[in-house]
Write a protein that holds these residues in place. Structure first.
Motif, PDB file in Angstrom:
ATOM      1  N   ILE A 270      27.460 -30.551 -36.073  1.00 45.00           N
ATOM      2  CA  ILE A 270      28.270 -29.698 -36.417  1.00 45.00           C
ATOM      3  C   ILE A 270      27.306 -28.371 -36.819  1.00 45.00           C
ATOM      4  O   ILE A 270      27.655 -27.307 -36.376  1.00 45.00           O
ATOM      5  N   LEU A 271      26.316 -28.839 -37.662  1.00 42.80           N
ATOM      6  CA  LEU A 271      25.360 -27.755 -37.970  1.00 42.80           C
ATOM      7  C   LEU A 271      23.888 -28.294 -37.984  1.00 42.80           C
ATOM      8  O   LEU A 271      23.838 -29.622 -38.444  1.00 42.80           O
ATOM      9  N   ARG A 272      22.875 -27.428 -37.719  1.00 40.03           N
ATOM     10  CA  ARG A 272      21.506 -27.991 -37.962  1.00 40.03           C
ATOM     11  C   ARG A 272      20.924 -26.636 -38.512  1.00 40.03           C
ATOM     12  O   ARG A 272      20.744 -25.507 -38.095  1.00 40.03           O
TER      13      ARG A 272
ATOM     14  N   TRP B  62      11.389 -28.877 -43.141  1.00 39.51           N
ATOM     15  CA  TRP B  62      12.784 -29.466 -43.803  1.00 39.51           C
ATOM     16  C   TRP B  62      13.836 -29.136 -42.492  1.00 39.51           C
ATOM     17  O   TRP B  62      13.810 -28.132 -41.944  1.00 39.51           O
ATOM     18  N   ILE B  63      14.661 -29.992 -42.475  1.00 44.27           N
ATOM     19  CA  ILE B  63      15.865 -30.131 -41.413  1.00 44.27           C
ATOM     20  C   ILE B  63      17.046 -30.657 -42.341  1.00 44.27           C
ATOM     21  O   ILE B  63      17.093 -31.560 -42.837  1.00 44.27           O
TER      22      ILE B  63
ATOM     23  N   ALA C  51      19.410 -21.702 -38.640  1.00 37.44           N
ATOM     24  CA  ALA C  51      20.424 -22.614 -38.420  1.00 37.44           C
ATOM     25  C   ALA C  51      21.295 -22.294 -37.242  1.00 37.44           C
ATOM     26  O   ALA C  51      21.308 -20.965 -36.801  1.00 37.44           O
ATOM     27  N   TYR C  52      22.006 -23.308 -36.503  1.00 30.57           N
ATOM     28  CA  TYR C  52      22.804 -22.939 -35.734  1.00 30.57           C
ATOM     29  C   TYR C  52      24.168 -23.969 -35.559  1.00 30.57           C
ATOM     30  O   TYR C  52      23.881 -24.905 -36.234  1.00 30.57           O
ATOM     31  N   PHE C  53      25.164 -23.583 -35.083  1.00 32.72           N
ATOM     32  CA  PHE C  53      26.473 -24.459 -35.183  1.00 32.72           C
ATOM     33  C   PHE C  53      26.040 -25.359 -33.893  1.00 32.72           C
ATOM     34  O   PHE C  53      25.792 -24.928 -32.758  1.00 32.72           O
TER      35      PHE C  53
END
Length: 212
Positions: free
Chosen positions: A116-118, A126-127, A205-207
């Motif tokens: 969904i998201l990262r 960090w992730i 970030a990206y979806f």
């Protein structure tokens, strides 16, 4: 960026369930009737661009929009790209660019189909990952942690994800705004701010494919 080191921590770790408010209505969704593709960009002799998708199809990028104009500025030849657009035969017209990457998660990302998201940041690395079954935070040198979370989409379009980790409040703020990871020379469509207690880390970030 220590993406590969962090990504290896998440394999096999169960996530905790939570509700999701990521949504968009048909009335204001420019991505209706589009396809999302990933692959490698190649610049042709005539300065046009070809996308070689992850399943090895060759598509010509069309339309003189801001995205195509920026490809030369980004020196994107050979970069991995994640975009949505209109597909007609062997021509593809970009509508939305999720990311343009020199390094990091690409066609071999096994988690992408359920993502969904990262969100991610550097120094320290960090992730934060959200999938259908929960939220996972990975920080360099620390155990990966899966925690329950709450999401809220604000009227201005910003998204807030809140949780508690190590007894401290966690908030991940997301804004639809171009974000440049200068360390990896990657471009993303979201800026991210991770707050844990009084500590603030910034990133991009990206979806993922499961974002609606």
């Amino acid at each position: 960026m220590h993406l590969l080191k962090l990504a290896s921590l998440s394999l096999g770790l169960p996530l905790l369930t939570a509700c999701s408010l990521f949504s968009s209505t048909a009335e204001n969704n420019p991505l209706l009737n589009t396809q999302r593709l990933q692959g490698t960009l190649n610049k042709n002799i005539d300065n046009s661009w070809t996308l070689i998708t992850c399943d090895k199809k060759q598509l010509k990028l069309t339309a003189h929009n801001e995205y195509l104009e920026n490809l030369n500025t980004l020196e994107a030849n050979g970069s991995f790209v994640d975009i949505a657009g209109q597909l007609e035969g062997h021509s593809f017209t970009p509508v939305k660019v999720y990311r343009t990457q020199r390094e990091g998660f690409a066609c071999d990302d096994a988690r992408f189909k359920r993502l969904i998201l990262r969100a991610m940041g550097n120094e320290p690395a960090w992730i934060a990952t959200i999938e259908n079954n929960g939220f996972l935070l990975q920080r360099l040198g620390e155990p990966a942690q899966a925690v329950p979370y709450i999401e809220e989409q604000l009227p201005n379009g910003n998204i807030n994800i809140s949780a508690t980790i190590d007894g401290q409040p966690l908030q991940l703020w997301l804004t639809e705004q171009h974000c440049n990871d200068s360390m990896a020379d990657n471009q993303y469509h979201l800026t991210a701010e991770l707050r844990i207690g009084q500590n603030i880390e910034r990133g991009c970030a990206y979806f993922g494919l499961q974002h609606q």
